[in-house]
Design an enzyme around this catalytic site. Structure first.
Site, mmCIF file in Angstrom:
data_model
loop_
_atom_site.group_PDB
_atom_site.id
_atom_site.type_symbol
_atom_site.label_atom_id
_atom_site.label_comp_id
_atom_site.label_asym_id
_atom_site.label_seq_id
_atom_site.Cartn_x
_atom_site.Cartn_y
_atom_site.Cartn_z
ATOM 1 N N HIS A 264 -36.296 43.582 41.408
ATOM 2 C CA HIS A 264 -36.385 44.372 42.648
ATOM 3 C C HIS A 264 -36.255 45.876 42.338
ATOM 4 C CE1 HIS A 264 -35.535 44.312 47.261
ATOM 5 N NE2 HIS A 264 -36.247 45.361 46.907
ATOM 6 N N GLU B 29 -32.244 36.417 45.899
ATOM 7 C CA GLU B 29 -31.963 37.323 44.782
ATOM 8 C C GLU B 29 -30.557 37.926 44.923
ATOM 9 O OE1 GLU B 29 -35.288 40.041 45.627
ATOM 10 O OE2 GLU B 29 -33.800 41.589 46.003
ATOM 11 N N ARG C 44 -40.660 41.219 50.071
ATOM 12 C CA ARG C 44 -39.290 40.741 50.165
ATOM 13 C C ARG C 44 -39.227 39.288 49.745
ATOM 14 N NH1 ARG C 44 -37.211 44.866 50.089
ATOM 15 N NH2 ARG C 44 -35.657 45.792 51.418
#
Ligand code: DGY
Length: 323
Positions: free
Chosen positions: A284, A266, A237
């Site tokens: 991601h 992000e 993460r």
């Protein structure tokens, strides 16, 4: 009367069809990034929500008097304010396990890409820079036979460790708590302190969830411990790495290379990364195989249906987040 379900991002038509069997569905089908106001407004009219990482905090919950179930189509749930959900008796669910192998594959792909400079070489080849052989063209580090350091030895970390057997790697791991000996044996990994792992690993792979406890697990001090040739790959993460400190380490060549699928803040990220060749950037996407995305969507739908008291698992969603 059917309950209302809000689907915050576009999803497979089959998923919408399945939810529509039980609910009146308000779907963000054109997949526009909703403003916070739009999101809260639509959440405010829903009994259940199907999320792809949108923030559901105390403020959003306060504006959603009907809300009874929150279904995250991800294993991570740091977008959810669990105490606030619990206080209101709202059930929260996620999609663990179905993505383990796919995410492990991707972590492996990124690590190899960073070690063997694949993205950098691709950019160079495309721009027509290849005029012939040279002995030092894109020299990188080996993956086979090297030392892999996995930080976060949950289900995905273990899937990554299992792959290392075929590459004849020495596998070290660090985790909040040590795994049972049978697991260590099965995945052929040795538990060490975080600093020892960082000093010895040729390739560091981060598979941690985000929480205040894991915030900046890798920061300036940790980067200083790593080998100047080492790579670091983050598929956990954003926020478990101090991205600014990492950028400085990459600029100064204090570590070899990085591969990042997740970032602090992000989808925005430090634009300094764009100026560097020794970092691989992806949006991601670690669980993004067609098969796994469908399984995640199916599971998230099943969780929501059950949490709202419908379907074969009515009242017993398979994946309640219970921490
Ligand atoms: C997850 O499931 O948590 C993945 O990171 C995708 O968000």
């Amino acid at each position: 009367m059917k309950k209302k379900v809000f689907v915050a991002r576009a999803i497979f038509p089959e998923t919408i069809a399945r939810l529509s069997e039980y609910f009146e569905v308000d779907a963000n089908s054109d997949d526009r990034n909703l403003t916070r106001e739009e999101f809260c407004d639509r959440l405010g009219r829903a009994h259940g929500v199907f999320l792809a990482g949108e923030r559901v905090d105390a403020e959003a919950i306060a504006g959603a008097p009907l809300l009874k179930a929150v279904s995250n189509m991800s294993v991570g749930y740091n977008n959810l304010d669990l105490p606030a959900l619990r206080e209101r008796g709202i059930v929260a669910t996620n999609t663990p396990d179905v993505l383990n192998e796919t995410v492990a594959d991707f972590g492996w792909a990124l690590m190899m890409c960073a070690a063997r400079r694949v993205a950098e070489a691709d950019r160079w080849t495309r721009k027509g820079a290849w005029s012939g052989w040279s002995y030092d063209m894109f020299l990188g580090g080996d993956v086979h036979g090297s030392t892999l350091g996995i930080i976060g030895m949950g289900r995905i970390g273990r899937a990554i460790a299992r792959r290392a057997v075929g590459f004849n790697m020495n596998v070290l791991y660090y985790n909040r708590s040590r795994c049972p000996v049978e697991v260590e044996r099965e995945v052929n990994a040795r538990y060490v302190a975080k600093d020892e792992l960082l000093k010895n690993a040729d390739h560091v792979l981060l598979v941690l969830p985000y929480s205040p406890d894991t915030h900046h697990t890798i920061a300036e001090r940790e980067l200083q411990l790593m080998k100047p040739t080492a790579t670091i790959t983050n598929i956990g993460r954003g926020g478990i790495v101090d991205d600014d400190a990492l950028l400085d380490a990459l600029i100064d060549k204090r570590i070899g290379a990085a591969a990042l699928d997740v970032f602090e803040n992000e989808p925005r990220f430090n634009p300094g990364f764009l100026t560097l060749d020794n970092v691989v950037l992806t949006p991601h996407m670690a669980p993004a195989s067609e098969f796994t995305r469908r399984r995640m969507a199916d599971l998230a739908a099943e969780n929501l249906i059950a949490a709202l008291g419908e379907g074969v698992n009515a009242g017993h969603p398979p994946n309640i987040i219970d921490v």
